[in-house]
Write a protein that holds these residues in place. Sequence first.
Motif, PDB file in Angstrom:
ATOM      1  N   GLU A  25       0.821  -1.216   0.000  1.00  0.00           N
ATOM      2  CA  GLU A  25       0.000   0.000   0.000  1.00  0.00           C
ATOM      3  C   GLU A  25       0.856   1.267   0.000  1.00  0.00           C
ATOM      4  OE1 GLU A  25       0.057  -1.527   4.303  1.00  0.00           O
ATOM      5  OE2 GLU A  25      -0.235  -2.398   2.328  1.00  0.00           O
ATOM      6  N   GLN A  26       2.111   1.181   0.463  1.00  0.00           N
ATOM      7  CA  GLN A  26       2.990   2.348   0.405  1.00  0.00           C
ATOM      8  C   GLN A  26       3.679   2.466  -0.950  1.00  0.00           C
ATOM      9  OE1 GLN A  26       5.583   2.382   3.842  1.00  0.00           O
ATOM     10  NE2 GLN A  26       3.853   2.295   5.238  1.00  0.00           N
ATOM     11  N   LEU A  27       3.869   1.347  -1.622  1.00  0.00           N
ATOM     12  CA  LEU A  27       4.564   1.372  -2.915  1.00  0.00           C
ATOM     13  C   LEU A  27       3.759   2.073  -4.009  1.00  0.00           C
ATOM     14  CD1 LEU A  27       6.287  -2.111  -2.884  1.00  0.00           C
ATOM     15  CD2 LEU A  27       7.411   0.131  -2.876  1.00  0.00           C
ATOM     16  N   GLN A  28       2.464   2.321  -3.783  1.00  0.00           N
ATOM     17  CA  GLN A  28       1.714   3.101  -4.774  1.00  0.00           C
ATOM     18  C   GLN A  28       2.150   4.565  -4.759  1.00  0.00           C
ATOM     19  OE1 GLN A  28      -2.555   3.595  -3.889  1.00  0.00           O
ATOM     20  NE2 GLN A  28      -2.095   3.069  -1.757  1.00  0.00           N
ATOM     21  N   PHE A  29       2.806   4.995  -3.679  1.00  0.00           N
ATOM     22  CA  PHE A  29       3.202   6.402  -3.532  1.00  0.00           C
ATOM     23  C   PHE A  29       4.713   6.613  -3.648  1.00  0.00           C
ATOM     24  CE2 PHE A  29      -0.649   6.190  -0.662  1.00  0.00           C
ATOM     25  CZ  PHE A  29      -1.506   6.822  -1.552  1.00  0.00           C
ATOM     26  N   THR A  30       5.501   5.555  -3.602  1.00  0.00           N
ATOM     27  CA  THR A  30       6.960   5.699  -3.622  1.00  0.00           C
ATOM     28  C   THR A  30       7.546   4.488  -4.321  1.00  0.00           C
ATOM     29  OG1 THR A  30       8.897   6.195  -2.251  1.00  0.00           O
ATOM     30  CG2 THR A  30       7.304   4.620  -1.322  1.00  0.00           C
ATOM     31  N   SER A  31       8.848   4.314  -4.257  1.00  0.00           N
ATOM     32  CA  SER A  31       9.464   3.118  -4.828  1.00  0.00           C
ATOM     33  C   SER A  31      10.621   2.682  -3.942  1.00  0.00           C
ATOM     34  CB  SER A  31       9.940   3.384  -6.263  1.00  0.00           C
ATOM     35  OG  SER A  31      10.802   4.491  -6.293  1.00  0.00           O
ATOM     36  N   MET A  32      11.062   1.467  -4.156  1.00  0.00           N
ATOM     37  CA  MET A  32      12.150   0.917  -3.360  1.00  0.00           C
ATOM     38  C   MET A  32      13.450   1.670  -3.699  1.00  0.00           C
ATOM     39  SD  MET A  32      10.872  -1.417  -1.443  1.00  0.00           S
ATOM     40  CE  MET A  32      12.110  -2.627  -1.005  1.00  0.00           C
TER      41      MET A  32
END
Length: 158
Positions: A25-32
């Motif tokens: 759910e956080q990866l929709q806003f950022t990336s690794m």
Amino acid sequence: MASVVLVEYTDSYEEHLSNYYLPKEQLQFTSMPLDTINSPNISNSAKHILILENNIPVGYFALEGGEKLLKYSENPNARLLIAFSIDSRNQGKGLAKIGLQLLPEFVRNQLPGIDEIVLGVNQRNTPAYNLYLKTGFVDENEFYEGPYGPQHILHLRV
């Protein structure tokens, strides 16, 4: 008390970052972090910054100039903050806030001539939006239509 500092990424941190974890759910806003660091879409002039707690990477972001920046600001002395995150195992400890509070001094010391940081935060990402406002970013009521919906454009004078 924990020692928190910002440092520029070097390959010596790669192993730590390979164990970095963010929920879906956080990866929709950022990336690794390593995905951003190794992305062909990131300019060579980008600065990759780590938030270290007691010398261990707990957070990451990049500061980018060039074409991407122009979507957010006409200031040639600005940098675009992208891909900000805190490893999920270290969230809730105030590390994002400390990292962002260290940002103006870091930029003044490491990027002379840069006088502003801008970023886009998705309208749906209220926790991040509130965090940026608490750490000195200003919402000048500008929007950018991002791939996942409208983003607030926020400004931080350094």
